[in-house]
Write an enzyme that holds these catalytic residues in place. Structure first.
Site, PDB file in Angstrom:
ATOM      1  N   LYS A 186      -6.569   8.756   9.976  1.00 53.40           N
ATOM      2  CA  LYS A 186      -5.780   7.597   9.593  1.00 53.40           C
ATOM      3  C   LYS A 186      -6.433   6.950   8.372  1.00 53.40           C
ATOM      4  CE  LYS A 186      -3.615   4.067  12.055  1.00 53.40           C
ATOM      5  NZ  LYS A 186      -3.434   3.175  13.152  1.00 53.40           N
ATOM      6  N   HIS A 226       0.839  -1.195   0.000  1.00 53.77           N
ATOM      7  CA  HIS A 226       0.000   0.000   0.000  1.00 53.77           C
ATOM      8  C   HIS A 226       0.878   1.251   0.000  1.00 53.77           C
ATOM      9  CE1 HIS A 226       0.865   0.546   4.247  1.00 53.77           C
ATOM     10  NE2 HIS A 226       0.391  -0.659   4.520  1.00 53.77           N
ATOM     11  N   CYS A 246       0.378  -7.388  16.025  1.00 55.59           N
ATOM     12  CA  CYS A 246       1.596  -6.593  16.276  1.00 55.59           C
ATOM     13  C   CYS A 246       2.790  -7.513  16.455  1.00 55.59           C
ATOM     14  CB  CYS A 246       1.494  -5.768  17.551  1.00 55.59           C
ATOM     15  SG  CYS A 246       0.209  -4.550  17.565  1.00 55.59           S
ATOM     16  N   CYS A 252      -6.227  -5.094  21.700  1.00 55.91           N
ATOM     17  CA  CYS A 252      -5.064  -4.304  21.274  1.00 55.91           C
ATOM     18  C   CYS A 252      -5.514  -2.887  20.922  1.00 55.91           C
ATOM     19  CB  CYS A 252      -4.438  -4.972  20.052  1.00 55.91           C
ATOM     20  SG  CYS A 252      -3.171  -3.951  19.301  1.00 55.91           S
ATOM     21  N   CYS A 301      -0.352  -9.686  21.226  1.00 54.30           N
ATOM     22  CA  CYS A 301      -1.150  -9.322  20.050  1.00 54.30           C
ATOM     23  C   CYS A 301      -0.515  -9.976  18.827  1.00 54.30           C
ATOM     24  CB  CYS A 301      -1.214  -7.811  19.862  1.00 54.30           C
ATOM     25  SG  CYS A 301      -1.989  -7.383  18.284  1.00 54.30           S
ATOM     26  N   HIS A 354       4.008   1.564   2.234  1.00 54.06           N
ATOM     27  CA  HIS A 354       5.178   0.828   1.752  1.00 54.06           C
ATOM     28  C   HIS A 354       5.835   1.585   0.599  1.00 54.06           C
ATOM     29  CE1 HIS A 354       2.451  -2.730   2.986  1.00 54.06           C
ATOM     30  NE2 HIS A 354       3.167  -2.358   4.020  1.00 54.06           N
ATOM     31  N   HIS A 376      -5.027  -2.574  16.981  1.00 54.75           N
ATOM     32  CA  HIS A 376      -5.845  -3.381  16.071  1.00 54.75           C
ATOM     33  C   HIS A 376      -7.268  -3.614  16.528  1.00 54.75           C
ATOM     34  CE1 HIS A 376      -1.721  -4.383  14.852  1.00 54.75           C
ATOM     35  NE2 HIS A 376      -2.260  -4.359  13.654  1.00 54.75           N
ATOM     36  N   LYS A 402      -9.348   0.903   5.243  1.00 51.85           N
ATOM     37  CA  LYS A 402     -10.300   0.373   4.257  1.00 51.85           C
ATOM     38  C   LYS A 402     -11.726   0.670   4.719  1.00 51.85           C
ATOM     39  CE  LYS A 402      -7.519  -2.032   1.444  1.00 51.85           C
ATOM     40  NZ  LYS A 402      -7.202  -1.476   0.172  1.00 51.85           N
TER      41      LYS A 402
HETATM   42  N1  MSP Z   1       7.714  -6.135   9.144  1.00 49.44           N
HETATM   43  C1  MSP Z   1       7.783  -4.974   9.940  1.00 49.44           C
HETATM   44  C2  MSP Z   1       9.096  -4.245   9.752  1.00 49.44           C
HETATM   45  C3  MSP Z   1      10.317  -5.070  10.008  1.00 49.44           C
HETATM   46  S1  MSP Z   1      11.758  -4.181   9.661  1.00 49.44           S
HETATM   47  C4  MSP Z   1      12.960  -5.149  10.203  1.00 49.44           C
HETATM   48  C5  MSP Z   1       6.633  -4.026   9.616  1.00 49.44           C
HETATM   49  N2  MSP Z   1       6.058  -4.179   8.428  1.00 49.44           N
HETATM   50  S2  MSP Z   1       4.797  -3.344   7.898  1.00 49.44           S
HETATM   51  O1  MSP Z   1       4.508  -3.884   6.607  1.00 49.44           O
HETATM   52  O2  MSP Z   1       3.748  -3.377   8.853  1.00 49.44           O
HETATM   53  O3  MSP Z   1       5.121  -1.851   7.808  1.00 49.44           O
HETATM   54  C6  MSP Z   1       6.262  -1.357   7.345  1.00 49.44           C
HETATM   55  C7  MSP Z   1       6.285   0.153   7.260  1.00 49.44           C
HETATM   56  O4  MSP Z   1       5.192   0.714   6.545  1.00 49.44           O
HETATM   57  C8  MSP Z   1       6.346   0.826   8.607  1.00 49.44           C
HETATM   58  O5  MSP Z   1       7.513   1.603   8.668  1.00 49.44           O
HETATM   59  C9  MSP Z   1       5.160   1.710   8.624  1.00 49.44           C
HETATM   60  O6  MSP Z   1       5.377   2.916   9.239  1.00 49.44           O
HETATM   61  C10 MSP Z   1       4.914   1.949   7.138  1.00 49.44           C
HETATM   62  N3  MSP Z   1       3.574   2.421   6.958  1.00 49.44           N
HETATM   63  C11 MSP Z   1       2.405   1.747   7.127  1.00 49.44           C
HETATM   64  N4  MSP Z   1       1.364   2.620   6.943  1.00 49.44           N
HETATM   65  C12 MSP Z   1       1.848   3.862   6.698  1.00 49.44           C
HETATM   66  C13 MSP Z   1       1.282   5.099   6.367  1.00 49.44           C
HETATM   67  N5  MSP Z   1      -0.023   5.297   6.326  1.00 49.44           N
HETATM   68  N6  MSP Z   1       2.119   6.121   6.046  1.00 49.44           N
HETATM   69  C14 MSP Z   1       3.489   5.949   5.993  1.00 49.44           C
HETATM   70  N7  MSP Z   1       4.048   4.792   6.287  1.00 49.44           N
HETATM   71  C15 MSP Z   1       3.276   3.782   6.810  1.00 49.44           C
HETATM   72  O7  MSP Z   1       6.321  -3.185  10.420  1.00 49.44           O
END
Ligand code: MSP
Length: 687
Positions: free
Chosen positions: A318, A18, A140, A161, A137, A21, A164, A321
């Site tokens: 925030k 998304h 998390c 949580c 959780c 990422h 979540h 969906k």
């Molecule tokens: N798997 C762990 C990270 C392990 S690193 C050794 C994880 N994964 S995650 O897929 O949940 O999220 C990764 C990143 O996406 C996080 O840094 C998180 O901040 C970022 N984002 C998720 N939603 C976001 C926004 N709405 N805006 C910006 N970044 C966000 O955590």
């Protein structure tokens, strides 16, 4: 050695990519390109975090093995990185790291072994075996302390949580512990002596107060019987490593720690330490746990941990969906150029703070800053060079005998004025960029755009062109504009690689701005007489009304990934990542109801209080957050769908006994109530 290593988090392989990422990848990619442009050998890592209970559960629900689940999600990630120009083929990442790689298992096991032999700074064993009992959780993947969960309403129920809103699991089992509590002083000393270790400053302060508040030892394994999908603990395969221990270690195994395979290809000593880009939500893992593991293993700490904020919707909510306010990558891809998206991400979010992302904002910025700004400057300059200078770069110098004539037009005859301005802007730009203040850096670049635009407008080249005696004056104005465009292409290359390259070509230049170090730019290096290329608009104007109507009316259906997809079905095509059984659906009691009354509630501008006939003895009382979209009177008599077995809850002191089903679309999550076109009795069940 002149090397640099930058990483994004590795993303959980339980849900599809998304905007969050995409964002961190864009930032990482931009930093990597800027470093490479300056001749620094750079390594850029992104990837997926594929172990743990979450992935195990997601796989189970989807009827896949955990490996299939990971492969499935990874195929989407790879498709996304290719479409957004972030993969190796497009000059982006150097590795898409996966924690299921055998070399990673080897490296993590080596780290574990090292730590389990180590003593803490206080002389204790760094890893010990104990028992852990706590609220865990799954989403998390961590135990929650009292201030991190919502206490249950009914005694006996599990807490939920806070992130979540899902029930926590009570977990009590044998576990290996990492003696984090012995690392407080060592960590504080790092945080205090290295002010740049955690950035921005306010995040560093948060970490310092967290450490000062006292650290608890960390459970770093789960019994294989509870979590089997993960790296086995060396010499004790009845335990699986805690997923964060495994995941964080990817940053070093990817470049060769503890395994020869990557050591040969990349080289741990060559690239470590890294700059880690992370979202603020996972700062603690990176700024507290990770450095402690490394201290225990005697490995150099990261170069820096830089935390960015979250993307919120245009109203500051925030994205989710349920609210229907997410930004869909497919929509972005369909309607916007990659460069416009990159520019928006870096310009709009003050790095570190939360930012707001909406399609309309993106169109506005693309139109004002790109189409009317840099794009327009480029096309007007190049079009005039084509028209007035026979498509050749004019001379940037005014001959002595024409100086007076030129002065009369108001054109500055001293070329160092504009050169000085742009050199200063470039220095500031580079400085901001190095501080990761992308928004400020771009603002500075746009001060150049504005300045050069004004220079052209003031000089009125179209009038100068009418006077043969002013040919050189005209040439000088256009030369300065073209030379500024060359500088801008170099400065902006890391942010907008495609557009910079296109403008570079149109200027008739060889090679690519990727190869020019912005700190080495010299005013006047643009060669006089060179033939410019075909002039084409780089950022076409976007028709906001048209695009917005296309976005809001189209259903979001991500295209099938071109990479092999395991067990992809029709449901996957609408973004479903896990499946439920028919029995799960049967738990939701959906009934036909009829609105008997509807009224607004004083001081609650979003809620309507409704009475609904569900064919029961008494009508139901219901609250619905639709007051901004529906006139209450018009709802009376209307057939609706109600979730009839939803636990009643109180809102504004009034009990709501169910929920009205509505579609939600557009950026603000506009509700549209579900209804029937045929007659149907109240109370009929939807199956
Ligand atoms: N798997 C762990 C990270 C392990 S690193 C050794 C994880 N994964 S995650 O897929 O949940 O999220 C990764 C990143 O996406 C996080 O840094 C998180 O901040 C970022 N984002 C998720 N939603 C976001 C926004 N709405 N805006 C910006 N970044 C966000 O955590």
């Amino acid at each position: 050695m002149n090397t640099f290593y930058v990483t994004t988090p590795i993303y959980y392989a339980n849900s599809l990519p998304h905007l969050g990422h995409l964002y961190t990848m864009i930032v990482g990619d931009t930093i990597a390109r800027a470093k490479r442009q300056r001749g620094v050998e750079t390594y850029f890592l992104t990837g997926t975090d594929e172990h743990g209970i979450n992935i195990e559960r997601a796989a189970q629900k989807a009827g896949r093995t955990p490996q299939e689940q990971s492969d499935y999600v990874v195929s989407y990630f790879k498709k996304m990185t290719s479409e957004f120009g972030l993969d190796t083929a497009h000059g982006g990442y150097d590795i898409f790291m996966r924690t299921t790689e055998p070399f990673h298992y080897k490296g993590v096991s080596e780290l574990w072994r090292r730590i389990s032999k180590a003593k803490t700074p206080k002389g204790n064993d760094a890893i010990y075996k104990g028992h852990y009992e706590g609220w865990f959780c799954a989403a998390c993947a961590e135990y929650k302390t009292e201030d991190e969960y919502q206490k249950p309403k009914n005694e006996g129920d599990p807490p939920t949580c806070l992130i979540h809103d899902t029930p926590l699991d009570r977990v009590s089992e044998e576990s290996y512990f990492f003696r984090l509590s012995d690392y407080d002083e060592a960590l504080l000393s790092v945080l205090e002596t290295r002010p740049d270790f955690v950035r921005p400053d306010y995040r560093r302060n948060e970490v310092i107060s967290f450490v000062r508040g006292g650290l608890q030892d960390l459970s770093v394994s789960r019994l294989k019987t509870s979590v089997s999908w993960g790296v086995p603990v060396p010499d004790d395969p009845a335990h699986t490593m805690y997923v964060w221990f495994d995941a964080l270690t990817n940053y070093i195994t990817a470049i060769g720690f503890g395994n020869e395979e990557r050591q040969k290809v990349v080289g741990f000593e060559k690239f470590w330490p890294a700059l880690h880009l992370v979202g603020k939500d996972i700062l603690r893992f990176h700024a507290v746990y990770w450095p402690s593991f490394l201290l225990a293993a005697g490995i150099e700490l990261p170069r820096a941990i830089v935390a960015h904020g979250m993307w919120l919707d245009p109203n500051g909510r925030k994205m989710s969906k349920t609210l229907g306010n997410t930004i869909e990558l497919d929509v972005l891809q369909k309607h916007f150029s990659i460069d416009a998206i990159r520019y928006f991400c870096l310009r709009e979010m003050v790095f570190g703070q939360d930012g707001r992302f909406g399609y309309e904002g993106l169109i506005d910025r693309a139109n004002s800053d790109l189409a009317s700004g840099w794009g327009n400057l480029s096309s007007r300059t190049l079009t005039m060079i084509a028209r007035y200078c026979d498509s050749r770069i004019p001379s940037g110098l005014i001959p002595e005998d024409k100086l007076l004539l030129a002065k009369r037009t108001g054109v500055d005859t001293d070329e160092t004025t504009v050169a000085g301005f742009i050199e200063h802007a470039r220095d500031q730009f580079v400085q901001h960029f190095d501080n990761l203040a992308f928004s400020k850096a771009l603002e500075t670049a746009w001060s150049v755009v504005a300045r050069v635009d004004k220079m052209i407008t003031d000089a009125k080249p179209w009038d100068l062109a009418k006077d043969e005696n002013q040919k050189q004056t005209l040439g000088v104005v256009l030369y300065r504009a073209a030379e500024s465009l060359r500088w801008l292409s170099v400065m902006l290359y890391p942010v907008m690689p495609e557009a910079s390259g296109a403008i570079w070509k149109q200027l008739g230049l060889d090679g690519s701005p990727a190869q020019i170090d912005p700190t080495q730019l010299k005013w006047g290096d643009l060669k006089q007489g060179a033939q410019i290329g075909d002039v084409q608009p780089v950022f076409p104007r976007m028709d906001k009304a048209k695009i917005m109507s296309e976005i809001t009316s189209a259903p979001v259906v991500p295209a099938e990934p071109s990479a092999p997809v395991v067990h992809a079905t029709q449901a996957d095509a609408v973004g479903v990542t896990s499946f439920i059984e028919i029995d799960d659906f049967a738990k939701v009691d959906l009934r036909v109801g009829q609105v008997l009354s509807a009224e607004r509630i004083p001081k609650a501008d979003k809620l309507l209080l409704m009475k609904i006939d569900l064919g029961e003895e008494q009508p139901r009382q219901l609250l619905a957050g639709i007051a901004q979209y529906y006139e209450p009177e018009k709802l009376i008599g209307r057939k609706v769908v109600i979730v009839a077995n939803l636990k009643p809850r109180k809102l504004r002191g009034l009990e709501s006994q169910g929920m009205v089903v509505a579609a939600s679309y557009g950026e603000e999550g506009r509700p549209v109530i579900a209804t029937f076109t045929e007659d149907v009795p109240n109370g009929a069940r939807l199956k």
